[in-house]
Design an enzyme around this catalytic site. Structure first.
Site, mmCIF file in Angstrom:
data_model
loop_
_atom_site.group_PDB
_atom_site.id
_atom_site.type_symbol
_atom_site.label_atom_id
_atom_site.label_comp_id
_atom_site.label_asym_id
_atom_site.label_seq_id
_atom_site.Cartn_x
_atom_site.Cartn_y
_atom_site.Cartn_z
ATOM 1 N N TYR A 1 37.847 24.799 -41.406
ATOM 2 C CA TYR A 1 37.659 24.864 -42.854
ATOM 3 C C TYR A 1 38.624 25.879 -43.443
ATOM 4 C CZ TYR A 1 34.962 29.237 -42.612
ATOM 5 O OH TYR A 1 34.571 30.537 -42.417
ATOM 6 N N CYS A 2 38.902 25.689 -44.716
ATOM 7 C CA CYS A 2 39.728 26.619 -45.487
ATOM 8 C C CYS A 2 39.039 26.761 -46.840
ATOM 9 C CB CYS A 2 41.163 26.116 -45.596
ATOM 10 S SG CYS A 2 41.324 24.551 -46.476
ATOM 11 N N GLN A 3 39.771 27.143 -47.855
ATOM 12 C CA GLN A 3 39.153 27.336 -49.165
ATOM 13 C C GLN A 3 38.794 26.007 -49.829
ATOM 14 O OE1 GLN A 3 38.263 30.323 -50.042
ATOM 15 N NE2 GLN A 3 37.349 29.719 -51.972
#
Length: 126
Positions: A87-89
């Site tokens: 996951y990232c932003q």
């Protein structure tokens, strides 16, 4: 007129590149809803591909921080035989991370739809 044709060709190339990139990502990485992500992330390698300052501001409980910018040099920290949840932003960097991992032989790849900004579960802050 030549400049207009050049700009249209460039715009067309960018659109084609974006569509091809999106299709490749759809094939190699599973996009999971938050509920689906919660069901499996404890049995997987949970990787936050955001930069350290973003990670320290808040991350999913149990996640390891391996920024996308360092992923190539830190591949030895990941096991190719276990699922990898990324996951990232917002979901963009995790998609690129999945493409890199796929090229390096990782096959069971998933990422969080909408990224960390859509996460409503437990968060740890430093």
């Amino acid at each position: 007129m030549d400049i207009l044709y050049f700009l249209l060709i460039m715009l067309g190339a960018i659109v084609v590149y974006s569509v091809v990139n999106w299709l490749i990502q759809k094939r190699i990485v599973k996009t999971l809803t938050e509920e689906e992500f919660r069901e499996g992330y404890r049995k997987a390698q949970l990787i936050d591909v955001r930069e350290p300052n973003e990670y320290e501001a808040g991350h999913i409980l149990g996640a390891r921080n391996i920024p996308l910018s360092q992923l190539k040099t830190r591949l030895q920290e990941l096991r190719p035989d276990k699922p990898v949840y990324l996951y990232c932003q917002s979901g963009m960097r995790s998609g690129r991370a999945a493409q890199l991992l796929n090229r390096k032989g990782y096959k069971n790849l998933s990422h969080l739809q909408g990224g960390f900004k859509k996460w409503s579960g437990k968060v740890k802050k430093k």
